[in-house]
Design a protein around this motif. Structure first.
Motif, mmCIF file in Angstrom:
data_model
loop_
_atom_site.group_PDB
_atom_site.id
_atom_site.type_symbol
_atom_site.label_atom_id
_atom_site.label_comp_id
_atom_site.label_asym_id
_atom_site.label_seq_id
_atom_site.Cartn_x
_atom_site.Cartn_y
_atom_site.Cartn_z
ATOM 1 N N GLU B 174 34.275 34.335 42.252
ATOM 2 C CA GLU B 174 32.987 34.801 41.567
ATOM 3 C C GLU B 174 33.769 35.878 40.401
ATOM 4 O O GLU B 174 33.790 36.961 40.562
ATOM 5 C CB GLU B 174 32.153 35.547 42.416
ATOM 6 N N ARG B 176 32.617 38.191 37.030
ATOM 7 C CA ARG B 176 31.275 38.657 36.256
ATOM 8 C C ARG B 176 32.123 39.476 35.057
ATOM 9 O O ARG B 176 32.957 40.503 35.254
ATOM 10 C CB ARG B 176 30.753 39.732 37.172
ATOM 11 N N TYR B 177 31.791 38.992 33.919
ATOM 12 C CA TYR B 177 32.193 40.088 32.758
ATOM 13 C C TYR B 177 31.480 40.874 32.394
ATOM 14 O O TYR B 177 30.130 40.707 32.421
ATOM 15 C CB TYR B 177 32.276 38.713 31.602
ATOM 16 N N LEU B 178 31.964 42.380 32.155
ATOM 17 C CA LEU B 178 31.367 43.527 31.937
ATOM 18 C C LEU B 178 31.327 43.444 30.478
ATOM 19 O O LEU B 178 32.261 43.116 29.845
ATOM 20 C CB LEU B 178 32.109 44.386 32.610
ATOM 21 N N GLU B 181 29.295 40.269 28.078
ATOM 22 C CA GLU B 181 28.902 39.468 29.281
ATOM 23 C C GLU B 181 29.264 37.915 29.046
ATOM 24 O O GLU B 181 29.511 37.247 30.021
ATOM 25 C CB GLU B 181 27.310 39.553 29.519
#
Lengths: 659, 384
Positions: B174, B176-178, B181
């Motif tokens: 999984e 998630r790009y910070l 996004e």
């Protein structure tokens, strides 16, 4: 000026042993100078003599390598020291209007200079009004500086320099490239202000004829002072007489005179000889002897002018140096001038517009084969544009022109092959040697090897380049370079020669030698020469002149014709010598003699009724306590001709309809 | 320092700039234009790769396989062809940059459990693009293979598809790009372009304005007056800094409104940082102008001095942290890197002085240092 008062004050500027070097090149080499309070001190000399460097150093904007410069008693040896005197001086750098801001209006320019100097706003308003008034720029307050004429730019430059009322004004060639009318105006304004404020002025010029406006002056050449003193003192350094006369055949006469006299000039049909002999009859006798039998007619004997003196000083200096003296080779004796009266150049109603601006307005003239035709006018008068149209570089907006028998509209290519053109901007390659430059031009015009060799010999002989053949062109003195450029323009034996300000920046000797060459080309080889210049003194060399002003040809004729016509129209010229020329001029103008002008230190008035006017002038001036030293009638100079023609034209323009 | 004199110089500069059409364009149009051109031109995302399909099998399975590509946003479908030579033609003309060749008996062999290889042709002219495209191809292929496997497992074991998938793929990642996004390169590029534009336009303007005076000789008005060095430098730099500050807001608006980059940080922090940076970049122009004497030289040298280090060492294209050791060290000697941190931080991360105070301090040091060097270099009494 009251000498006694001046000498008691300590000097404003003291310079001694001044040396300025750029890299390894020494441009000023040991100059001494003392300038006293209230003086107008002149620096005269050709380009590269070191005037600008000296003036910048005095103004504290250029460091120097040796000697000392003292201004207002402060030794200017560091930026800090220079800052201490800057509020008290004004500096106008060289270049007409170049130090002004073209996008700013007249008023904004003045305001900028004033605020830099922290002139209080109220004083600024007053001074601005006064200065704009005396320079007649009031009407142009809101005009952007870029749209001013040359003369107006120059006056604005002066206002900006004087706005903080400096005690010392340093003006670097303020009059170069400006028309004679504006030049006279400029001197009148400067003199008036200087007398009113007791200001000291250091000013440089390339025009020898402005020297008489200075209280004292120094003549600079190659970074040294050649002579210093009042104009009279300098004049007395080389006493003698100038004898002007006609003699035919002119070339033979020149050849013979040259064997004896160092300064022989041809001015149209006349010869101009400087002799160290001071007794008129002895001097004339010597000339007759030298000419051995050739006629001597229409003799006129004058005191030498400053230029004659300076040239003889320069010649003395040159004798001490090694110099390739090949140019003065005696002219060919078999001077069978090809007598053709063919028309070489004809301009008919030439017009050229740049947008809404009409640079050339219906100009017509004719130049015959073997004739030297001079186009005379200030920068921006339209001279260069005329030449560019005739040589096919620029298409005309209207009118016709023929050059060397070809229509300039259709046969630009053919014309370019038949003419020689030497442009204002230098056309030589400075990294090539003299020989290489000539060979290059020969190649461009498609000469074969044999022709090239032959023309090379001819050019080197004619232009006096012997000894310089292998030198890099960039290292040659200005005068020599100019002769090489002329030689290159002649490589393909053109019958018509166009010269665009060929002598700007050349010293007086160089100029004279150059004109000698032109005279020979016209007389011996029958080449038609169209030349432009803004030196009035050079115009005398031309056979015929066209005076240009604001794109129009104002007058056209031989120098003598032009002067005669002026006398016919406006009467003889009265020359008035007074002790206070600036004030005297103002008084005369106020009393209704609007056309009175200041020429050097004397006032000139053209008068149709000399007797009555002289009496009136004496009454007006004596009434104001001005001493009238002498009033005499004399022949007007070309400058007088130019000034009065332009004035008449300006009045005509103001009155709306042509008279 | 006399305010009236500074004002005189600054006002004169301002009038000249606004009245000279070329200068005006240079001052206001050029930065906006730059932003547009580079903002749209320097996009590094590889998407919409044009491709074509040569389907030699013509079965339901082969169609489904090719649909996986056609539906992907990374590929842009340009059609089917029947002839391998047609693919060649399209590839050479760059009408397509990728081609999929599905062999005969594709469905049949898969059904029989035999391994099949699908040939993919990729335009390798730009290795980076080709590499990324290859990644996409592999990923799509993997997903297809996995689906086949899930189908097989659930069919043979009689399970629901979900259960089958859990068996086949017990472990999933999984990500998630910070900050950015959607991992759009525009988002990271445009803030850096604000820096780049300011870095090039403002020194250019300052340098030309001084050298122009040297060329015409009007600099002698300054030399010969009582205007002090500091007053001159201040008077010269203030109007151009002001122009650049206007540009900061123009560029900010463009970033937010035209390129839809989110601004998450503090406007005040961004503004202070920009002001410091503008003084640095105008200062560079001032330094150049003091060393050369023609506008042409000023133009070229400013371009070289301002542009090259900015492209290489600012983090515009390549993050400073992934540069070599030497280059990383060099990056610290130019103000661009610090400001890049401030702009990107303000736009994407929403951080402020609490995190980036060192970068801010560095810019301040540069601005002051530049001013001091200019003050030392400028002389009202030169030797030539």
């Amino acid at each position: 000026m009251d000498e006694a008062v001046i000498t008691q004050e300590s000097p404003i500027i003291r310079v001694s042993g001044f040396i300025k070097r750029y890299k390894r090149q020494v441009v000023v080499n040991g100059v001494d100078l003392t300038i006293r309070k209230g003086e107008i001190y002149g620096l005269i000399g050709p380009d590269g003599a070191g005037k600008s460097s000296l003036m910048k150093a005095i103004a504290g904007v250029l460091s120097y390598e040796g000697g000392m410069v003292e201004v207002f008693g402060t030794l200017i040896d560091s930026e800090r020291a220079a800052e201490r005197v800057k509020q008290r001086l004004g500096f106008l750098p060289q270049g007409l209007g170049l130090n002004l801001y073209p996008d700013l209006s007249v008023e904004e320019n003045i305001d900028f200079f004033a605020r830099l100097r922290l002139v209080p706003e109220q004083e600024l308003t007053e001074r601005k009004a006064r200065l704009l008034g005396i320079t007649r720029l009031e009407k142009f307050r809101d005009r952007p500086m870029r749209n001013l004429s040359g003369g107006m730019k120059q006056k604005l430059g002066l206002i900006c320099t004087l706005i903080h009322e400096p005690e010392l004004a340093i003006l670097d060639e303020p009059t170069t490239g400006v028309d004679p009318v504006s030049r006279r105006d400029f001197w009148a304004i400067l003199t008036e202000w200087q007398q009113a404020k007791g200001m000291t002025v250091l000013v440089s010029t390339a025009y020898m004829d402005e020297a008489v406006r200075f209280h004292r002056l120094s003549f600079l050449s190659r970074g040294r002072v050649l002579a210093s003193g009042s104009p009279e003192e300098i004049q007395s350094l080389s006493p003698g007489l100038v004898i002007t006369f006609e003699s035919t055949p002119q070339l033979d006469a020149v050849g013979r005179l040259k064997t004896r006299y160092a300064q022989v000039e041809t001015l149209g049909p006349s010869l101009h000889v400087f002799t160290p002999e001071t007794d008129p009859s002895t001097a004339l006798g010597e000339i007759r002897n030298t000419l051995s039998g050739l006629p001597v007619e229409r003799v006129q004997i004058d005191e030498p002018e400053l230029e004659d003196v300076v040239v003889s000083l320069l010649l003395q200096e040159q004798q001490n140096r090694i110099d390739g003296q090949a140019g003065s080779a005696d002219p060919r004796s078999n001077a069978s001038a090809p007598q053709s009266n063919g028309i070489a150049v004809e301009a008919r109603e030439l017009v050229r517009d740049f947008g809404a601006f009409r640079a050339v307005d219906r100009v017509s003239f004719v130049v015959k084969q073997g004739e030297i035709f001079g186009l005379l006018g200030a920068n921006g008068a339209g001279k260069t544009t005329v030449i560019k149209m005739l040589t096919g570089i620029l298409p005309p907006t209207g009118g016709d022109g023929w050059v060397a028998g070809e229509d300039m509209r259709r046969a630009a290519g053919a014309i370019k092959e038949r003419i020689g053109y030497m442009s204002q901007a230098f056309s030589l390659y400075l990294d090539l040697t003299v020989i290489e430059n000539i060979r290059l031009f020969a190649g461009i015009y498609g000469l074969d090897q044999r022709q090239t060799r032959w023309r090379m010999e001819w050019i080197i002989g004619m232009a006096g380049l012997t000894g310089y053949e292998a030198d890099r062109t960039g290292r040659l003195p200005m005068g020599v370079r100019q002769r090489l450029a002329l030689g290159c323009a002649l490589v393909h034996e053109p019958r018509v020669l166009f010269l665009d300000e060929p002598t700007s920046g050349v010293d007086p000797i160089g100029r004279r030698r150059f004109w000698e060459m032109l005279a020979r080309l016209a007389r011996e080889d029958g080449v038609a020469i169209l030349v432009t210049t803004h030196y009035m003194s050079e115009a005398e060399h031309c056979d015929r002149l066209g005076l240009m002003h604001a794109g129009r040809l104002v007058a056209d004729g031989s120098p003598a014709d032009l002067k005669r016509r002026l006398e016919q129209d406006m009467g003889p010229l009265l020359e008035i010598a007074t002790d206070q020329p600036g004030r005297a001029l103002a008084k005369l103008s106020a009393s209704g003699m609007a056309q009175a002008t200041l020429s050097e230190t004397k006032i000139h008035v053209l008068s149709l009724d000399p007797g009555r006017d002289e009496a009136r002038i004496r009454t007006v001036l004596t009434g104001c306590g001005i001493r009238v030293e002498a009033v005499r009638t004399r022949q007007p100079s070309l400058e007088d001709v130019f000034v009065s023609r332009v004035r008449a034209l300006e009045e005509e323009a103001q009155n709306g309809a042509p008279a | 320092m006399n305010l009236r004199r500074i004002k005189a110089v600054a006002l004169k500069e301002w009038k000249e700039t606004t009245r000279d059409r070329l200068f005006l364009l240079l001052a206001f149009l050029l930065p906006a234009l730059w932003m547009l051109v580079f903002g749209y031109g320097l996009v590094l995302d590889v998407e919409d790769i044009p491709f074509a399909v040569l389907d030699q099998d013509h079965t339901a399975m082969s169609r489904e396989y090719s649909y996986r590509f056609i539906q992907s946003r990374y590929f842009s479908y340009r059609g089917h062809v029947d002839d391998p030579r047609a693919l060649d033609r399209l590839l050479t003309k760059t009408t397509i940059r990728a081609a999929l060749i599905i062999p005969e008996r594709f469905e049949e062999q898969l059904a029989a459990g035999e391994p099949v290889s699908v040939q993919t042709l990729l335009d390798g002219t730009f290795p980076l693009h080709a590499d990324i495209a290859k990644g996409y191809v592999i990923a799509i292929n993997q997903a297809f293979t996995q689906d086949l496997l899930v189908d097989y497992v659930s069919r043979t074991r009689g399970l629901a598809r979900e259960q089958g998938r859990r068996i086949v793929q017990p472990l999933t990642v999984e990500v998630r790009y910070l900050y950015n996004e959607e991992v759009r390169s525009t988002w990271s590029m445009v803030p850096a372009l604000v820096m780049f534009t300011l870095m090039v336009a403002s020194p250019l303007l300052t340098a030309l304005s001084v050298v122009r005076e040297k060329e015409t000789g009007s600099i002698y008005n300054i030399y010969s007056s009582t205007l002090s060095r500091g007053e001159f430098l201040a008077g010269k730099i203030l109007p151009y800094a002001a122009i650049s500050l206007v540009n900061v807001w123009v560029l900010w608006l463009m970033a937010v409104l035209v390129f839809h980059v989110p601004f998450k940080g503090s406007l005040l922090f961004f503004f202070v940082g920009s002001m410091l940076f503008v003084f640095c970049s105008a200062g560079i122009g001032l330094l150049v102008s003091l060393l050369v004497s023609t506008q042409m030289a000023a133009l070229i040298i400013t371009m070289v001095v301002a542009m090259l280090p900015t492209i290489l060492f600012s983090g515009l294209l390549v993050p400073v942290s992934s540069l070599g050791r030497g280059a990383q060290l060099q990056a610290h000697f130019f103000p661009a890197m610090y400001y890049t941190n401030i702009v990107r931080g303000s736009f994407l991360k929403g951080v402020d002085a609490r995190v980036l105070w060192l970068d801010m301090a560095a810019l301040a040091v540069f601005a002051i240092g530049m001013g001091l060097i200019a003050y030392r270099l400028f002389t009202k009494r030169p030797n030539a």
